[in-house]
Motif scaffolding. Sequence first.
Motif, mmCIF file in Angstrom:
data_model
loop_
_atom_site.group_PDB
_atom_site.id
_atom_site.type_symbol
_atom_site.label_atom_id
_atom_site.label_comp_id
_atom_site.label_asym_id
_atom_site.label_seq_id
_atom_site.Cartn_x
_atom_site.Cartn_y
_atom_site.Cartn_z
ATOM 1 N N SER A 1 -10.129 -1.260 6.257
ATOM 2 C CA SER A 1 -9.057 -0.547 7.095
ATOM 3 C C SER A 1 -8.232 -1.781 7.592
ATOM 4 O O SER A 1 -7.021 -1.483 7.799
ATOM 5 C CB SER A 1 -9.546 0.173 8.195
ATOM 6 N N GLY A 2 -8.948 -2.679 8.161
ATOM 7 C CA GLY A 2 -7.732 -3.776 8.653
ATOM 8 C C GLY A 2 -7.130 -4.496 7.721
ATOM 9 O O GLY A 2 -5.957 -4.765 8.002
ATOM 10 N N ARG A 3 -7.650 -4.934 6.563
ATOM 11 C CA ARG A 3 -6.837 -5.226 5.543
ATOM 12 C C ARG A 3 -5.837 -4.237 4.951
ATOM 13 O O ARG A 3 -4.640 -4.696 4.920
ATOM 14 C CB ARG A 3 -7.619 -5.844 4.231
ATOM 15 N N CYS A 4 -5.991 -3.032 5.068
ATOM 16 C CA CYS A 4 -4.693 -2.109 4.766
ATOM 17 C C CYS A 4 -3.732 -1.891 5.805
ATOM 18 O O CYS A 4 -2.573 -1.970 5.655
ATOM 19 C CB CYS A 4 -5.375 -0.737 4.674
ATOM 20 N N ILE A 5 -4.184 -2.326 7.068
ATOM 21 C CA ILE A 5 -3.228 -2.114 8.197
ATOM 22 C C ILE A 5 -2.314 -3.512 8.129
ATOM 23 O O ILE A 5 -1.119 -3.265 8.256
ATOM 24 C CB ILE A 5 -3.855 -1.921 9.606
ATOM 25 N N ASP A 6 -2.929 -4.442 7.804
ATOM 26 C CA ASP A 6 -2.239 -5.629 7.556
ATOM 27 C C ASP A 6 -1.002 -5.566 6.472
ATOM 28 O O ASP A 6 0.034 -6.088 6.579
ATOM 29 C CB ASP A 6 -3.118 -7.060 7.263
ATOM 30 N N GLY A 7 -1.525 -5.099 5.471
ATOM 31 C CA GLY A 7 -0.673 -4.949 4.243
ATOM 32 C C GLY A 7 0.481 -3.937 4.552
ATOM 33 O O GLY A 7 1.729 -4.133 4.062
ATOM 34 N N ILE A 8 0.020 -2.819 5.169
ATOM 35 C CA ILE A 8 1.222 -1.867 5.578
ATOM 36 C C ILE A 8 2.204 -2.774 6.582
ATOM 37 O O ILE A 8 3.157 -2.275 6.321
ATOM 38 C CB ILE A 8 0.548 -0.635 6.154
ATOM 39 N N SER A 9 1.575 -3.363 7.314
ATOM 40 C CA SER A 9 2.529 -4.085 8.480
ATOM 41 C C SER A 9 3.455 -5.163 7.746
ATOM 42 O O SER A 9 4.606 -5.407 8.133
ATOM 43 C CB SER A 9 1.781 -4.708 9.653
ATOM 44 N N ARG A 10 2.959 -5.824 6.513
ATOM 45 C CA ARG A 10 3.851 -6.699 5.873
ATOM 46 C C ARG A 10 4.730 -6.072 5.066
ATOM 47 O O ARG A 10 5.776 -6.208 4.900
ATOM 48 C CB ARG A 10 2.961 -7.715 5.215
ATOM 49 N N GLN A 11 4.290 -4.992 4.246
ATOM 50 C CA GLN A 11 5.430 -4.387 3.452
ATOM 51 C C GLN A 11 5.089 -2.727 3.855
ATOM 52 O O GLN A 11 4.284 -2.035 3.099
ATOM 53 C CB GLN A 11 4.770 -4.608 1.909
ATOM 54 N N GLU B 1 6.996 -0.531 2.698
ATOM 55 C CA GLU B 1 7.398 0.597 1.681
ATOM 56 C C GLU B 1 6.169 0.650 0.679
ATOM 57 O O GLU B 1 6.538 1.851 -0.167
ATOM 58 C CB GLU B 1 8.623 -0.452 0.962
ATOM 59 N N VAL B 2 5.046 0.196 0.739
ATOM 60 C CA VAL B 2 4.017 0.548 -0.083
ATOM 61 C C VAL B 2 3.069 1.290 0.662
ATOM 62 O O VAL B 2 1.514 1.042 0.217
ATOM 63 C CB VAL B 2 3.509 -0.618 -0.749
ATOM 64 N N ALA B 3 3.341 1.672 1.860
ATOM 65 C CA ALA B 3 2.282 2.277 2.666
ATOM 66 C C ALA B 3 1.562 3.460 1.996
ATOM 67 O O ALA B 3 0.242 3.603 2.120
ATOM 68 C CB ALA B 3 2.971 2.845 3.856
ATOM 69 N N ASP B 4 2.407 4.275 1.280
ATOM 70 C CA ASP B 4 1.671 5.384 0.630
ATOM 71 C C ASP B 4 0.604 4.943 -0.518
ATOM 72 O O ASP B 4 -0.339 5.477 -0.538
ATOM 73 C CB ASP B 4 2.643 6.446 -0.137
ATOM 74 N N ASP B 5 1.030 3.911 -1.083
ATOM 75 C CA ASP B 5 0.156 3.411 -2.266
ATOM 76 C C ASP B 5 -1.129 2.903 -1.449
ATOM 77 O O ASP B 5 -2.416 3.160 -2.095
ATOM 78 C CB ASP B 5 0.563 2.554 -3.138
ATOM 79 N N LEU B 6 -0.901 2.181 -0.598
ATOM 80 C CA LEU B 6 -2.207 1.234 0.223
ATOM 81 C C LEU B 6 -3.034 2.634 0.861
ATOM 82 O O LEU B 6 -4.200 2.432 0.925
ATOM 83 C CB LEU B 6 -1.609 0.453 1.298
ATOM 84 N N ARG B 7 -2.291 3.649 1.520
ATOM 85 C CA ARG B 7 -3.120 4.577 2.046
ATOM 86 C C ARG B 7 -4.093 5.407 0.931
ATOM 87 O O ARG B 7 -5.056 5.603 1.294
ATOM 88 C CB ARG B 7 -2.223 5.548 2.776
ATOM 89 N N GLY B 8 -3.581 5.674 -0.157
ATOM 90 C CA GLY B 8 -4.182 6.538 -1.106
ATOM 91 C C GLY B 8 -5.567 5.460 -1.544
ATOM 92 O O GLY B 8 -6.606 5.893 -1.893
#
Length: 141
Positions: free
Chosen positions: A91-101, A103-110
């Motif tokens: 979850s932490g890595r996903c939040i880091d990825g969403i905060s950096r990009q 526009e790919v939040a939906d892909d990362l969330r899935g």
Amino acid sequence: MSAPRSLVLTAAVLLSCGALFNAFIPAARTVTQPAPVSAAAVSLSAAALVTPTAAHAAESSVWIPALSAVGAGFAIGLAAIGSGVGQGIASGRCIDGISRQPEVADDLRGVLLLSLAFMESLTIYGLVIALVLLFANPLIK
């Protein structure tokens, strides 16, 4: 310029450590001889090791249910700890990825939800193992 300073600092640390280690006085060591072992104690120890009382699941044996309860506790505890740590890191890595990009939040969330489901399934496997050890133990007849 930094090389001589580094050498000087390294030498100073080594000298101070040497002075610190010389400041301590070692304690006197006393060497004791082990007590002689009697033949009766040796024979009783060998009999206890040879006799398979702990692994035999008779009606009067309490070892199998007790050790099964301990194993069930370890199964649940380790499954919960491992899954919790894994889910927290993911979850932490996903939040880091969403905060950096963003526009790919939906892909990362899935991908995150799918991986969290797999991690939680491992916890459920630990629960199944614990329930089998407690209520449907194949070692108890």
